[in-house]
Write a protein that holds these residues in place. Structure first.
Motif, PDB file in Angstrom:
ATOM      1  N   LYS A 145       0.834  -1.212   0.000  1.00 48.80           N
ATOM      2  CA  LYS A 145       0.000   0.000   0.000  1.00 48.80           C
ATOM      3  C   LYS A 145       0.866   1.259   0.000  1.00 48.80           C
ATOM      4  CE  LYS A 145      -3.670  -2.415   2.427  1.00 48.80           C
ATOM      5  NZ  LYS A 145      -4.187  -2.759   3.754  1.00 48.80           N
ATOM      6  N   TYR A 205      -5.277  -6.458  -7.047  1.00 44.19           N
ATOM      7  CA  TYR A 205      -5.713  -5.084  -6.812  1.00 44.19           C
ATOM      8  C   TYR A 205      -7.177  -4.938  -7.206  1.00 44.19           C
ATOM      9  CZ  TYR A 205      -0.625  -4.508  -7.455  1.00 44.19           C
ATOM     10  OH  TYR A 205       0.742  -4.648  -7.398  1.00 44.19           O
ATOM     11  N   SER A 208      -6.825  -0.127  -4.875  1.00 44.82           N
ATOM     12  CA  SER A 208      -6.585  -0.588  -3.505  1.00 44.82           C
ATOM     13  C   SER A 208      -6.157  -2.056  -3.567  1.00 44.82           C
ATOM     14  CB  SER A 208      -7.858  -0.448  -2.668  1.00 44.82           C
ATOM     15  OG  SER A 208      -8.906  -1.184  -3.266  1.00 44.82           O
TER      16      SER A 208
END
Lengths: 131, 428
Positions: free
Chosen positions: B59, B422, B75
């Motif tokens: 991240k 992802y 994300s």
């Protein structure tokens, strides 16, 4: 005072060099990196050339001579590449011979003849079953 | 469920009078699992921790580098080692992820926040062999295409929490391709179900840089360097070669608008840094030919077959690529976007992953491309959608492999370098 002046001059020289490089275009880099235990991504080795240098290399008369030789090295000499194929001792010897002949022709300026020999070597690689 | 049980009963009857050849080292296990018995194997599923320093580092170090169009965000959906092709289940149950090794993973969002809470080994008692290709049918069946076998998991959604999952070979070990043609390279299979004929379509990469002439007849017959279709339930396999002349396709999908089959193809090495192009192809009808080994990518002739006449039978069926991608970008998984979350310009567009290659001076790939289609269903424009997995210094932060649509219309992107899936969503 002298030290400070030298430092400033050195900085200016390095800075102007960097600026000059920038005007030559965007850099093209190849490199390797790995994650450290601290969770940072570190570049271990990276080699850069400018876009202009790259384009010049592509259009150089001996581009294919050099490219084919490198390709043969990658696929049949470099350990990682070599183990990807089901080579026989005989096929490897033939590839080596053709590469040497091609290289000699290229270096003597007979580029097309050299390329043909190198393409012959690549054809052996291309038709060899992968592991 | 009734349909599944009925089909299984038919299979059990057929298998009781026929002898299957299992040679994957898990013959006994598969026989028990396909008969709905416990395997007796005590292997437990490996669980991949999610809330780790590694995930936090991804991240911190990767996500901020990814460039997306305005309004999109990325994300981490799941930490999945060696993540390759993905299959999204129905009803938000799970996402299966294949690998080029020996495991299939399942990433499950259990608290409905669109982040996987658990990532576990799927069917740990099955000994998978390069289970790269996973696909899930609308009627709830999971298929796993391995190097040389195709398995059917008729109730994967129901048994996914158990080490023993009903597994039935649709194509037995050693029967997908001749054993002598097995290789490690170019054997990452992909699969998809064609709604038009209800069959499974599996790509079969050929195991050379350029296929030699003495193999071409065999390859055309078996479908190596091509794609095959077959029935996805036990019984008459009805195996057909539906496309040939493909070097190594590792991504295909059917256009939901017109049913046409599209696929990526990785092209020949050793011809130059910027040649030949990679391909995104369309199959307007079955039985077409895509150029290999006479062409190395696009219409660029291979050095090995330069000057040789293309057989008329092939030339008459030749289809040139819809899109010529940059050379050596390694175009892999692809999908048609059918969601509503993304802006209208992306509706029915193709999203495809470029894995990237070391085989070029100028680094390339490591991004997700989008290809828009025109009103006739042909490619009109291709452009990068998400990039940044490669740094300015030419190092890979990640290498995208596959793109699949998630339940809410966001997309999942797998990355086998970082070992991450992802999720890219649009919020406007």
């Amino acid at each position: 005072m002298i030290k400070k002046t030298l430092l400033i001059i050195s900085f200016l020289v390095v800075w102007s060099g960097a600026s000059f490089s920038d005007t030559e275009g965007k850099k093209i880099c190849t490199g390797f990196g790995k994650w450290t235990e601290d969770g940072e991504y570190k570049v271990i080795r990276s080699k850069c050339i400018t876009e202009k240098e790259y384009q010049a290399s592509l259009s150089a008369p001996d581009y294919l001579c050099k490219y084919y030789q490198k390709s043969i090295w990658k696929e049949s000499e470099r350990a990682y590449g070599k183990k990807q194929y089901k080579y026989t001792e005989k096929s490897l010897a033939k590839i080596n011979t053709l590469k040497a002949e091609g290289k000699a022709l290229c270096e003597s300026g007979k580029l097309k003849e050299g390329e043909l020999k190198l393409v012959e070597a690549i054809a052996i690689i291309s038709h060899t079953r992968m592991n | 469920m009734k349909k599944i049980l009925s089909t299984l009963s038919t299979f059990l009857f057929v298998s009781s009078i026929a002898t299957s050849v299992f040679a994957a080292g898990d013959e006994a296990t598969i026989k028990k699992l396909s008969s709905m018995y416990k395997s007796g194997d005590t292997t437990q599923a490996i669980v991949i921790p999610q809330d780790t320093k590694f995930a936090a580092n991804v991240k911190k170090n990767i996500l901020p580098n990814i460039n997306l169009p305005a309004g999109f965000s990325i994300s981490v959906f799941a930490v999945v080692p060696d993540a390759r092709h993905m299959a999204v289940a129905r009803n938000k149950t799970t996402v299966w992820i294949g690998t080029r090794k020996d495991k299939v993973w399942q990433a499950t969002d259990r608290d409905m926040d669109d982040i996987a809470d658990t990532v576990e080994q799927f069917a740990p008692t099955v000994k998978f062999d390069i289970p790269n290709g996973v696909c899930f049918s609308d009627d709830g069946h999971l298929y796993v295409a391995e190097r040389n076998r195709v398995l059917w998991f008729p109730a994967a959604e129901y048994f996914m929490e158990s080490p023993d999952t009903v597994a039935v070979p649709i194509i037995d070990q050693g029967n997908l391709i001749p054993v002598e043609e097995e290789s490690y390279n170019h054997t990452a299979r992909v699969c998809a179900v064609n709604k038009a004929d209800n069959k499974l379509y599996v790509s079969l990469g050929q195991p050379h840089n350029v296929a030699p002439a003495d193999k071409l007849d065999l390859y055309q017959e078996v479908g190596i360097g091509g794609m095959i279709s077959f029935n996805r339930f036990p019984g008459d396999l009805d195996r057909k070669v539906v496309a040939t002349g493909i070097r190594n396709s590792v991504g295909h999908a059917f256009n939901p608008k017109d049913g046409s089959l599209w696929f990526t193809d990785n092209q020949v090495d050793g011809m130059g840094d910027e040649t030949p192009p990679g391909e995104l192809n369309k199959m307007p009808k079955m039985g077409m030919w895509y150029g290999h080994p006479y062409t190395g990518g696009g219409e660029v002739r291979t050095n090995e077959y330069k000057g040789k006449t293309i057989p008329k039978a092939d030339a008459d069926r030749y289809v040139k690529p819809q899109v010529e991608m940059i050379a050596h970008a390694a175009d892999l998984g692809m999908m048609f976007y059918t969601g509503k979350q993304f802006p209208k310009k992306y509706h029915n567009a193709i999203f495809s992953a470029q894995h990237g290659s070391w085989n070029a001076v100028k680094p390339r790939g490591a991004r997700v491309m989008v290809t828009y289609l025109d009103s006739k269903g042909n490619a009109s424009k291709t452009e990068p959608f998400a990039d940044g997995w490669m740094t300015d210094m030419g190092t890979y932060l990640g290498r995208p492999v596959d793109v699949q649509q998630y339940f809410d219309g966001s997309i999942l992107v797998s990355d086998d370098k970082a070992g991450i899936v992802y999720r890219i969503k649009y919020e406007g």
